[in-house]
Design a protein around this motif. Structure first.
Motif, short mmCIF file in Angstrom:
data_model
loop_
_atom_site.label_atom_id
_atom_site.label_comp_id
_atom_site.label_asym_id
_atom_site.label_seq_id
_atom_site.Cartn_x
_atom_site.Cartn_y
_atom_site.Cartn_z
N PRO A 28 -63.09 -21.04 -48.30
CA PRO A 28 -61.90 -21.51 -47.58
C PRO A 28 -62.29 -22.11 -46.23
N SER B 223 -61.09 -21.84 -43.11
CA SER B 223 -61.03 -21.06 -41.87
C SER B 223 -62.30 -20.23 -41.68
N HIS C 43 -66.23 -17.16 -43.89
CA HIS C 43 -65.00 -17.90 -44.19
C HIS C 43 -63.94 -16.92 -44.69
N ASP D 59 -56.60 -18.09 -45.58
CA ASP D 59 -55.39 -18.13 -44.78
C ASP D 59 -54.27 -17.44 -45.55
N PRO D 60 -53.22 -16.98 -44.85
CA PRO D 60 -52.08 -16.39 -45.56
C PRO D 60 -51.55 -17.34 -46.63
N THR E 175 -53.16 -17.97 -49.45
CA THR E 175 -54.27 -18.36 -50.33
C THR E 175 -54.76 -17.14 -51.07
N THR F 278 -58.89 -9.49 -47.78
CA THR F 278 -57.54 -8.96 -47.95
C THR F 278 -57.55 -7.45 -48.19
#
Length: 337
Positions: free
Chosen positions: A10, A12, A40, A43-44, A46, A139
């Motif tokens: 990702p 970020s 990496h 994001d919220p 994903t 997460t």
């Protein structure tokens, strides 16, 4: 036969400096203990399927294949506890109707998935299989736990396997797999399964005292006994590697590249030392992506292939240790990619 590889992380990025600004840690503390400088993170909004879809598409393109006969997804972070995530990934890749299922062996998941995929081909159930290792592991982490947020990142890697001749570049030669359920508490998310369902959990509740008790707030987060994991990981990855090499008729001197699970630089170096493999023949990309769990090995393969560290015909040793506890190794020759 391995015939394609791809990866995705990702966009970020969280650096060690970013972590030091919000938890009690420093860049030096993280680098000296893990070798990681950045990771990496999703994001919220994903999910694992989003990462898996992109890595799978990259591997299919690398293999020059539009479809496969089966999709296997190694993950510990499915989009939902039920159903599995692989069917959704297959559908989004345009392969609705194709058999697809998840494999959960935590950080050993990709090696277990390799054995599963090659078994499908050997049994005549598939000619081509897309194997994806994908995890949105951040997460599962307590954002205030410096020992875990410093280590893990998110990502996905994938390979395409096909039937072929054992003498061809890309041939998968041998495996070794193992597990020990007595070590289950070394790497665990205690709550959320049938043993400790999360229904009725009260934030701030006292952690469970005995089986059947309601889980406490902290039990929903990933936990790891770092020192014990280090000890078992080095021992099991080393012994498993030797077993796989023996089955293939190889020696450690035959290995052009050791691709270990990218958990910790100290583990990688210790395994290389135990096997007598020079550090410059041990693949390392955890400094840029962290520990991406089931995505770790395929991401490292994709990085090594794109950087020129892997060439056609190179002899490659894969090895991993993960929760369960599980471990496994695989030896193969690298194809033209």
């Amino acid at each position: 036969m391995l015939c394609g590889v791809g990866g995705h992380v990702p966009p970020s990025v969280v650096t060690n400096a970013d972590l030091a600004a919000r938890v009690d840690t420093t860049d030096e503390w993280i680098r000296t203990r893990t070798g990681i400088t950045r990771r990496h993170v999703v994001d919220p909004g994903t999910a694992t399927s989003d990462l898996a879809e992109r890595a799978g598409a990259a591997a299919l393109e690398s293999a020059g294949a539009a479809t496969v006969d089966a999709v296997v997804l190694a993950t510990t972070t499915p989009d939902h506890p039920c159903p599995g995530t692989a069917p959704k990934v297959a559908e989004r890749l345009g392969m609705s109707g194709t058999p697809a299922y998840d494999v959960n062996a935590v950080c050993s998941g990709f090696v277990y998935g390799m054995a599963t995929a090659t078994g499908l081909i050997a049994a005549g159930l598939a000619d081509r299989v897309l194997l994806i290792g994908a995890d949105a592991f951040t997460t599962l982490l307590d954002p205030e736990d410096r020992d875990t947020v410093a280590v893990f990142g998110d990502g996905a890697g994938a390979v395409v396997l096909r039937s072929g001749d054992p003498g061809e570049p890309g041939a998968v030669h041998a495996f070794d797999l193992g597990s020990d359920g007595s070590l289950a508490d070394l790497i665990m998310v205690p709550a959320g399964g049938s043993r400790y369902p999360t229904r009725g959990t009260v934030p701030g509740a006292v952690p469970r005292a005995e089986p059947g008790a309601e889980p406490g707030a902290g039990d929903v987060w990933f936990s790891m006994q770092g020192r014990a994991v280090y000890r078992h990981a080095v021992r099991r990855m080393t012994s498993s590697s030797r077993a796989a090499l023996l089955r293939a008729g190889w020696t450690t001197g035959d290995v052009d590249l050791l691709v270990g699970h990218q958990a910790n630089i100290r583990i990688l170096r210790a395994v290389a030392d135990e096997l007598g493999i020079p550090h410059d023949r041990a693949c390392v990309d955890l400094d840029q992506v962290g520990n991406t769990a089931a995505a770790s090995i395929p991401l490292a393969l994709a990085h090594a292939a794109s950087s020129g560290a892997l060439r056609e015909g190179d002899r490659v040793l894969l090895t991993a240790f993960g929760g369960g506890a599980t471990w496994g190794s695989c030896v193969l020759t690298w194809p033209k990619t």
